[in-house]
Design an enzyme around this catalytic site. Sequence first.
Site, PDB file in Angstrom:
ATOM      1  N   GLU A 258      -8.689   2.414  11.812  1.00 24.34           N
ATOM      2  CA  GLU A 258      -9.872   2.619  10.956  1.00 24.34           C
ATOM      3  C   GLU A 258     -10.954   1.604  11.348  1.00 24.34           C
ATOM      4  OE1 GLU A 258     -10.145   3.486   6.372  1.00 24.34           O
ATOM      5  OE2 GLU A 258     -10.225   1.328   6.656  1.00 24.34           O
TER       6      GLU A 258
ATOM      7  N   ASP B  99      -5.055   2.744   8.206  1.00 23.71           N
ATOM      8  CA  ASP B  99      -5.675   1.452   8.529  1.00 23.71           C
ATOM      9  C   ASP B  99      -4.662   0.358   8.863  1.00 23.71           C
ATOM     10  OD1 ASP B  99      -4.712   1.139   5.965  1.00 23.71           O
ATOM     11  OD2 ASP B  99      -6.440   0.006   5.249  1.00 23.71           O
TER      12      ASP B  99
ATOM     13  N   LYS C 184       0.835  -1.208   0.000  1.00 24.86           N
ATOM     14  CA  LYS C 184       0.000   0.000   0.000  1.00 24.86           C
ATOM     15  C   LYS C 184       0.873   1.263   0.000  1.00 24.86           C
ATOM     16  CE  LYS C 184      -4.176   1.887   2.065  1.00 24.86           C
ATOM     17  NZ  LYS C 184      -5.403   1.525   2.769  1.00 24.86           N
TER      18      LYS C 184
HETATM   19  P1  0O2 Z   1      -7.198  -4.494   3.517  1.00 28.73           P
HETATM   20  O1  0O2 Z   1      -6.578  -4.687   4.817  1.00 28.73           O
HETATM   21  O2  0O2 Z   1      -6.648  -5.430   2.479  1.00 28.73           O
HETATM   22  O3  0O2 Z   1      -8.682  -4.442   3.564  1.00 28.73           O
HETATM   23  P2  0O2 Z   1      -7.956   3.401  -0.867  1.00 28.73           P
HETATM   24  O4  0O2 Z   1      -7.000   2.382  -0.331  1.00 28.73           O
HETATM   25  O5  0O2 Z   1      -7.384   4.328  -1.870  1.00 28.73           O
HETATM   26  O6  0O2 Z   1      -9.272   2.790  -1.321  1.00 28.73           O
HETATM   27  P3  0O2 Z   1      -7.838   4.788   1.707  1.00 28.73           P
HETATM   28  O7  0O2 Z   1      -7.517   6.245   1.648  1.00 28.73           O
HETATM   29  O8  0O2 Z   1      -6.787   3.886   2.242  1.00 28.73           O
HETATM   30  O9  0O2 Z   1      -8.374   4.375   0.278  1.00 28.73           O
HETATM   31  O10 0O2 Z   1      -9.084   4.675   2.621  1.00 28.73           O
HETATM   32  P4  0O2 Z   1     -10.458   3.942   2.460  1.00 28.73           P
HETATM   33  O11 0O2 Z   1     -10.883   3.766   1.059  1.00 28.73           O
HETATM   34  O12 0O2 Z   1     -11.374   4.669   3.369  1.00 28.73           O
HETATM   35  O13 0O2 Z   1     -10.150   2.548   3.118  1.00 28.73           O
HETATM   36  C1  0O2 Z   1      -9.425   1.560   2.508  1.00 28.73           C
HETATM   37  C2  0O2 Z   1      -9.988   0.241   2.972  1.00 28.73           C
HETATM   38  O14 0O2 Z   1     -11.389   0.199   2.698  1.00 28.73           O
HETATM   39  C3  0O2 Z   1      -9.411  -0.901   2.164  1.00 28.73           C
HETATM   40  O15 0O2 Z   1      -8.260  -1.356   2.807  1.00 28.73           O
HETATM   41  C4  0O2 Z   1     -10.520  -1.929   2.195  1.00 28.73           C
HETATM   42  O16 0O2 Z   1     -10.556  -2.611   3.428  1.00 28.73           O
HETATM   43  C5  0O2 Z   1     -11.727  -1.040   2.096  1.00 28.73           C
HETATM   44  N1  0O2 Z   1     -12.066  -0.772   0.694  1.00 28.73           N
HETATM   45  C6  0O2 Z   1     -12.010   0.418   0.076  1.00 28.73           C
HETATM   46  N2  0O2 Z   1     -12.406   0.309  -1.205  1.00 28.73           N
HETATM   47  C7  0O2 Z   1     -12.724  -0.984  -1.413  1.00 28.73           C
HETATM   48  C8  0O2 Z   1     -13.205  -1.714  -2.547  1.00 28.73           C
HETATM   49  O17 0O2 Z   1     -13.425  -1.194  -3.639  1.00 28.73           O
HETATM   50  N3  0O2 Z   1     -13.405  -3.060  -2.366  1.00 28.73           N
HETATM   51  C9  0O2 Z   1     -13.176  -3.674  -1.172  1.00 28.73           C
HETATM   52  N4  0O2 Z   1     -13.391  -4.990  -1.091  1.00 28.73           N
HETATM   53  N5  0O2 Z   1     -12.700  -2.999  -0.088  1.00 28.73           N
HETATM   54  C10 0O2 Z   1     -12.490  -1.685  -0.206  1.00 28.73           C
HETATM   55  P5  0O2 Z   1      -7.104  -2.069   2.011  1.00 28.73           P
HETATM   56  O18 0O2 Z   1      -5.953  -1.160   1.912  1.00 28.73           O
HETATM   57  O19 0O2 Z   1      -7.612  -2.696   0.781  1.00 28.73           O
HETATM   58  O20 0O2 Z   1      -6.644  -3.098   3.077  1.00 28.73           O
END
Ligand code: 0O2
Length: 212
Positions: A138, A71, A54
């Site tokens: 988060e 997160d 990430k």
């Molecule tokens: P993990 O641990 O694999 O779940 P971004 O990463 O750009 O989307 P940002 O700024 O990190 O955005 O914050 P956001 O979008 O509020 O939160 C990210 C987390 O939300 C992701 O973590 C997912 O858990 C969830 N999420 C956001 N968009 C999606 C999506 O389109 N599909 C799914 N399945 N989950 C989503 P990570 O980084 O994926 O980590």
Amino acid sequence: MNNWDQFLAPYKQAIEELKIKLKGMRRQFEQEHTHSPIEFVTGRVKPVASILDKARIKNIPLDKLATEMQDIAGLRMMCQFVDNIETVVKLLRNRNDFRIVEERNYISHKKPSGYRSYHVVIEYPVQTITGEKKILAEIQIRTLAMNFWATIEHSLNYKYKGQFPEEINKRLQGAAEAAFRLDEEMSKIKDEIQEAQVYFTKNKETGKKIDK
Ligand code: 0O2
Ligand code: 0O2
């Protein structure tokens, strides 16, 4: 202890503490024999490999992880009904053990992928032997249907690295629409469902057999 263990230690402690606290909210509703807006709670510390991935994708320097990756500590609160989400968010806003720094409403503003959830970013003080350390965590609040869709989409995303074949993409959009309609349908029969659940819980407590 290597550098990662040291860096992640307060996040691990925060997850353990917050899981107990958020699960405690559910238990309090149960003790009062009121419907809990919280179905279940999960939590995890992001694995190091995912943190590195990430950080690379989002251009976050490793010395800025604590402030720019919100997160690293992640919790999920699952609800049965869409209107439970607002109740849970209000309960979180009323707490004194952490400070809310940001809220993102992906329910009124779903993501282009079809993702829906309510995200609350908190600043949580962890007590350590060298003093207090504030970390970001988060909390994702979502219905069971939203969680089902996100879990499936997340595993497919892992497989296809975000580059879904057109057919899968169409199916996922269709599934997101179906999950949305499932939430709507369940909301319409919420009273009926909750009545059945009270009946079921009472019988479970008294150990009585439920007649059809
Ligand atoms: P993990 O641990 O694999 O779940 P971004 O990463 O750009 O989307 P940002 O700024 O990190 O955005 O914050 P956001 O979008 O509020 O939160 C990210 C987390 O939300 C992701 O973590 C997912 O858990 C969830 N999420 C956001 N968009 C999606 C999506 O389109 N599909 C799914 N399945 N989950 C989503 P990570 O980084 O994926 O980590
Ligand atoms: P119960 O009595 O099953 O409700 P750990 O890290 O292992 O110490 P935990 O909380 O056990 O901590 O694990 P995790 O992975 O954070 O959370 C899993 C909890 O979520 C478990 O509850 C599961 O039963 C619950 N769970 C997961 N998926 C579902 C689901 O689809 N429906 C429901 N109702 N619950 C689910 P507990 O805490 O073991 O307690």
